[in-house]
Design a protein around this motif. Sequence first.
Motif, short mmCIF file in Angstrom:
data_model
loop_
_atom_site.label_atom_id
_atom_site.label_comp_id
_atom_site.label_asym_id
_atom_site.label_seq_id
_atom_site.Cartn_x
_atom_site.Cartn_y
_atom_site.Cartn_z
N SER A 203 75.97 60.45 -34.60
CA SER A 203 75.17 59.18 -34.47
C SER A 203 73.67 59.74 -34.56
O SER A 203 73.47 61.22 -34.37
N ASP B 155 67.67 57.38 -33.60
CA ASP B 155 66.86 56.49 -33.77
C ASP B 155 67.57 55.07 -33.97
O ASP B 155 67.01 54.10 -34.43
N GLN B 156 68.75 54.77 -33.42
CA GLN B 156 69.51 53.64 -33.61
C GLN B 156 70.00 53.11 -32.24
O GLN B 156 71.01 52.97 -31.82
N GLY C 114 77.64 52.02 -42.17
CA GLY C 114 76.52 52.82 -41.53
C GLY C 114 77.21 53.90 -40.33
O GLY C 114 78.18 54.51 -40.77
N HIS C 115 76.29 54.06 -39.29
CA HIS C 115 76.52 54.82 -38.16
C HIS C 115 77.37 54.26 -37.26
O HIS C 115 76.83 53.01 -36.77
N ALA D 178 72.46 47.68 -36.46
CA ALA D 178 72.15 49.21 -37.04
C ALA D 178 70.74 49.38 -37.47
O ALA D 178 70.65 50.11 -38.65
N TYR D 179 69.76 48.81 -36.99
CA TYR D 179 68.55 49.06 -37.23
C TYR D 179 67.91 50.37 -37.00
O TYR D 179 68.36 51.27 -36.15
N ASP D 180 66.93 51.08 -37.67
CA ASP D 180 66.55 52.29 -37.17
C ASP D 180 64.99 52.14 -36.84
O ASP D 180 64.49 51.13 -37.03
N ASP E 75 58.78 49.01 -36.40
CA ASP E 75 60.21 49.05 -35.68
C ASP E 75 60.14 49.01 -34.39
O ASP E 75 61.14 48.95 -33.57
#
Length: 205
Positions: free
Chosen positions: A112, A115-116, A147-148, A192-194, A200
């Motif tokens: 993982s 930054d998520q 995604g992660h 799943a945003y960074d 951000d």
Amino acid sequence: MAHPLPHPSKEPVVAGLLLAAGGGRRLGGRPKALLTHRGRPLVEHAVRALREGGCAPVHVVLGAAADRVRKEADLSGCVLVDNPDWEEGMGSSLRAGLQSLSATAADAALVSLVDQPGIGAEAVARVRAAYRSRQSLAAAAYGGERGHPVLFGAGHWQEITASAVGDRGARAYLKEHESLIALVECGDVAEAYDIDTAADLAHLE
């Protein structure tokens, strides 16, 4: 003489591997691991998601401001891995983490990113549950898009380590092995945003 009972099949060891080395270049050089979310550094939230999602042990790859992260974040119980080459990009952190795990009995690594913060324990647990063998490959999906977190069975680590360069991490390897990846939809339990840019930062609470 009574025969001993057969051993129950061994519970697989799925380790958490948190990549937390980024320097936050587009955030004015603020190390991402130490951004504050709900009163604590991001790295602590990410470790908790891995732990509560069923991953053990948890290895954390540090790079930017590693000494500060060690001092300011509570990472007790984690194995801390220094990546002196963190500025080369995520690939170097993935290599450092997998090399560290290869000295353990782990059957798989669940990777993982620090930054998520919208990805929590539920998504981790779902992807972890996709483990079948040391040849497993699995990833969270959001609306069908990969995604992660991503799960790599130990049978893949050597090739991933050899191919992880620059900022691509394992992207090229996953593209080549797309047909083998079990996608686990997590869009209903995670976002799943960074945290990459100043805009951000609005996601942090």
